[in-house]
Design a protein around this motif. Structure first.
Motif, PDB file in Angstrom:
ATOM      1  N   PHE A   9      64.201  43.958   9.907  1.00 29.10           N
ATOM      2  CA  PHE A   9      63.743  43.339  11.146  1.00 29.10           C
ATOM      3  C   PHE A   9      62.420  43.983  11.541  1.00 29.10           C
ATOM      4  O   PHE A   9      62.368  45.176  11.858  1.00 29.10           O
ATOM      5  CB  PHE A   9      64.782  43.511  12.261  1.00 29.10           C
ATOM      6  N   GLU A  10      61.367  43.195  11.504  1.00 22.24           N
ATOM      7  CA  GLU A  10      60.038  43.700  11.851  1.00 22.24           C
ATOM      8  C   GLU A  10      59.185  42.519  12.291  1.00 22.24           C
ATOM      9  O   GLU A  10      58.370  41.997  11.533  1.00 22.24           O
ATOM     10  CB  GLU A  10      59.408  44.415  10.664  1.00 22.24           C
ATOM     11  N   ALA A  11      59.396  42.087  13.526  1.00 22.52           N
ATOM     12  CA  ALA A  11      58.705  40.903  14.037  1.00 22.52           C
ATOM     13  C   ALA A  11      57.201  41.146  14.108  1.00 22.52           C
ATOM     14  O   ALA A  11      56.752  42.200  14.549  1.00 22.52           O
ATOM     15  CB  ALA A  11      59.237  40.537  15.416  1.00 22.52           C
ATOM     16  N   ARG A  12      56.411  40.167  13.681  1.00 25.82           N
ATOM     17  CA  ARG A  12      54.961  40.233  13.782  1.00 25.82           C
ATOM     18  C   ARG A  12      54.518  39.676  15.134  1.00 25.82           C
ATOM     19  O   ARG A  12      55.177  38.791  15.700  1.00 25.82           O
ATOM     20  CB  ARG A  12      54.315  39.443  12.640  1.00 25.82           C
ATOM     21  N   PRO A  13      53.389  40.162  15.672  1.00 20.33           N
ATOM     22  CA  PRO A  13      52.942  39.702  17.000  1.00 20.33           C
ATOM     23  C   PRO A  13      52.630  38.209  17.017  1.00 20.33           C
ATOM     24  O   PRO A  13      51.962  37.690  16.118  1.00 20.33           O
ATOM     25  CB  PRO A  13      51.673  40.526  17.233  1.00 20.33           C
ATOM     26  N   VAL A  14      53.139  37.528  18.047  1.00 19.88           N
ATOM     27  CA  VAL A  14      52.844  36.112  18.259  1.00 19.88           C
ATOM     28  C   VAL A  14      51.672  36.023  19.228  1.00 19.88           C
ATOM     29  O   VAL A  14      51.756  36.468  20.377  1.00 19.88           O
ATOM     30  CB  VAL A  14      54.071  35.364  18.806  1.00 19.88           C
ATOM     31  N   LEU A  15      50.576  35.445  18.760  1.00 20.98           N
ATOM     32  CA  LEU A  15      49.352  35.378  19.555  1.00 20.98           C
ATOM     33  C   LEU A  15      49.291  34.141  20.441  1.00 20.98           C
ATOM     34  O   LEU A  15      48.640  34.151  21.484  1.00 20.98           O
ATOM     35  CB  LEU A  15      48.133  35.408  18.620  1.00 20.98           C
ATOM     36  N   ALA A  16      49.959  33.069  20.011  1.00 23.86           N
ATOM     37  CA  ALA A  16      49.966  31.824  20.792  1.00 23.86           C
ATOM     38  C   ALA A  16      51.214  31.035  20.432  1.00 23.86           C
ATOM     39  O   ALA A  16      51.699  31.097  19.299  1.00 23.86           O
ATOM     40  CB  ALA A  16      48.718  30.992  20.495  1.00 23.86           C
ATOM     41  N   GLN A  17      51.730  30.322  21.415  1.00 23.94           N
ATOM     42  CA  GLN A  17      52.936  29.521  21.185  1.00 23.94           C
ATOM     43  C   GLN A  17      52.837  28.217  21.961  1.00 23.94           C
ATOM     44  O   GLN A  17      52.377  28.195  23.105  1.00 23.94           O
ATOM     45  CB  GLN A  17      54.186  30.288  21.624  1.00 23.94           C
ATOM     46  N   GLU A  18      53.293  27.136  21.337  1.00 21.67           N
ATOM     47  CA  GLU A  18      53.260  25.818  21.970  1.00 21.67           C
ATOM     48  C   GLU A  18      54.455  25.001  21.492  1.00 21.67           C
ATOM     49  O   GLU A  18      54.796  25.029  20.305  1.00 21.67           O
ATOM     50  CB  GLU A  18      51.965  25.100  21.592  1.00 21.67           C
ATOM     51  N   THR A  19      55.092  24.291  22.407  1.00 24.06           N
ATOM     52  CA  THR A  19      56.140  23.335  22.026  1.00 24.06           C
ATOM     53  C   THR A  19      55.467  22.004  21.742  1.00 24.06           C
ATOM     54  O   THR A  19      54.881  21.388  22.635  1.00 24.06           O
ATOM     55  CB  THR A  19      57.180  23.179  23.143  1.00 24.06           C
ATOM     56  N   VAL A  20      55.532  21.565  20.481  1.00 24.80           N
ATOM     57  CA  VAL A  20      54.839  20.340  20.095  1.00 24.80           C
ATOM     58  C   VAL A  20      55.752  19.122  20.132  1.00 24.80           C
ATOM     59  O   VAL A  20      55.277  17.980  20.110  1.00 24.80           O
ATOM     60  CB  VAL A  20      54.201  20.494  18.700  1.00 24.80           C
ATOM     61  N   PHE A  21      57.067  19.356  20.189  1.00 22.06           N
ATOM     62  CA  PHE A  21      58.011  18.246  20.278  1.00 22.06           C
ATOM     63  C   PHE A  21      59.277  18.731  20.947  1.00 22.06           C
ATOM     64  O   PHE A  21      59.819  19.780  20.584  1.00 22.06           O
ATOM     65  CB  PHE A  21      58.339  17.693  18.891  1.00 22.06           C
ATOM     66  N   GLU A  22      59.758  18.001  21.947  1.00 18.67           N
ATOM     67  CA  GLU A  22      61.013  18.310  22.613  1.00 18.67           C
ATOM     68  C   GLU A  22      62.049  17.272  22.207  1.00 18.67           C
ATOM     69  O   GLU A  22      61.885  16.080  22.490  1.00 18.67           O
ATOM     70  CB  GLU A  22      60.835  18.320  24.133  1.00 18.67           C
ATOM     71  N   GLY A  23      63.088  17.715  21.532  1.00 17.61           N
ATOM     72  CA  GLY A  23      64.103  16.804  21.033  1.00 17.61           C
ATOM     73  C   GLY A  23      65.359  16.804  21.873  1.00 17.61           C
ATOM     74  O   GLY A  23      65.483  17.539  22.865  1.00 17.61           O
ATOM     75  N   MET A  24      66.332  15.984  21.466  1.00 15.18           N
ATOM     76  CA  MET A  24      67.595  15.886  22.185  1.00 15.18           C
ATOM     77  C   MET A  24      68.425  17.159  22.035  1.00 15.18           C
ATOM     78  O   MET A  24      69.145  17.557  22.946  1.00 15.18           O
ATOM     79  CB  MET A  24      68.394  14.687  21.658  1.00 15.18           C
ATOM     80  N   VAL A  25      68.335  17.799  20.872  1.00 14.29           N
ATOM     81  CA  VAL A  25      69.126  18.995  20.596  1.00 14.29           C
ATOM     82  C   VAL A  25      68.235  20.200  20.329  1.00 14.29           C
ATOM     83  O   VAL A  25      68.497  21.298  20.790  1.00 14.29           O
ATOM     84  CB  VAL A  25      70.075  18.760  19.402  1.00 14.29           C
TER      85      VAL A  25
END
Length: 216
Positions: A9-25
């Motif tokens: 477990f060694e998460a890399r830094p997330v510089l930007a995040q965007e939800t491009v699609f919102e689904g039913m589930v």
């Protein structure tokens, strides 16, 4: 001493995040990640709530299988009872018991974690935990769940564990959870069930069950 085989477990830094699609589930998200020397990359993947599945094994060594229509693959698949972790604050093993009740009309007195896996880590963050349920009994008719949709008329079939393994290896059944559960159960049984874990065993591959250190 030989080094233990284990994912890191060694998460890399997330510089930007965007939800491009919102689904039913589930949703599709896009993240820009800093990989250090490898530079920055953008990856789009399915954000999934996670799921649980149950290998219900009776005293004769038979597995409870249900058959559902799975439209994306256009097949009626033989599967073990399973479902999404979509009930707020519900412990995973409670969700597994609920799915066994609703899909197979069964309850179990003995529960263990059999195996954990990630379904397709290159494109979806789904973590799935498979439980082994034993000491089974039927749900009384007046307490049974009323099934609808894809579960309406869903058949229940009891199949010897070895037959499930053989059908999976022969390419006659294809559900990953079913195949992995059968192979893991046979391997565990050969070791006197010594590999089984308690129902509340740590589950760090699921994002909601990681410690802060595993997320950093």
């Amino acid at each position: 001493m030989e080094e233990q085989l284990a994912d890191r477990f060694e998460a890399r830094p997330v510089l930007a995040q965007e939800t491009v699609f919102e689904g039913m589930v589930w949703d599709v998200v896009s993240e820009t990640v800093d990989l250090g020397e490898a530079g920055e990359v953008t990856r789009q993947f399915v954000r999934h709530p996670g799921a649980v599945a149950v290998l219900a094994l009776d005293d004769q060594g038979r597995v409870a299988l249900v058959q559902q229509y799975r439209h994306p693959v256009r097949m009626f698949e033989w599967e073990i009872p399973a479902g999404l972790l979509d009930v707020d604050d519900e412990p995973p093993h409670v969700g597994a018991a609920r799915e066994l009740h609703e899909e197979a009309d069964l309850v179990a007195d003995t529960w263990h974690v059999l195996v954990d896996y990630v379904s397709s880590p290159g494109g979806i963050d789904e973590a799935l935990r498979i439980y082994l349920a034993r000491d089974l009994s039927p749900v009384p008719h007046h307490d049974r769940h009323t099934r609808d949709g894809e579960e309406l008329g869903m058949p229940l079939r009891w199949v010897p564990l070895e037959q499930v393994r053989d059908a999976f290896l022969a390419g006659k059944v294809h559900n990953a959870a079913l195949g992995l559960a059968a192979l893991s159960a046979l391997a565990s049984r050969d070791q006197g069930w010594a590999t089984l874990r308690p129902v509340d065993a740590p589950w760090p591959i699921h994002r909601d069950h990681r410690t802060p250190a595993q997320d950093s």
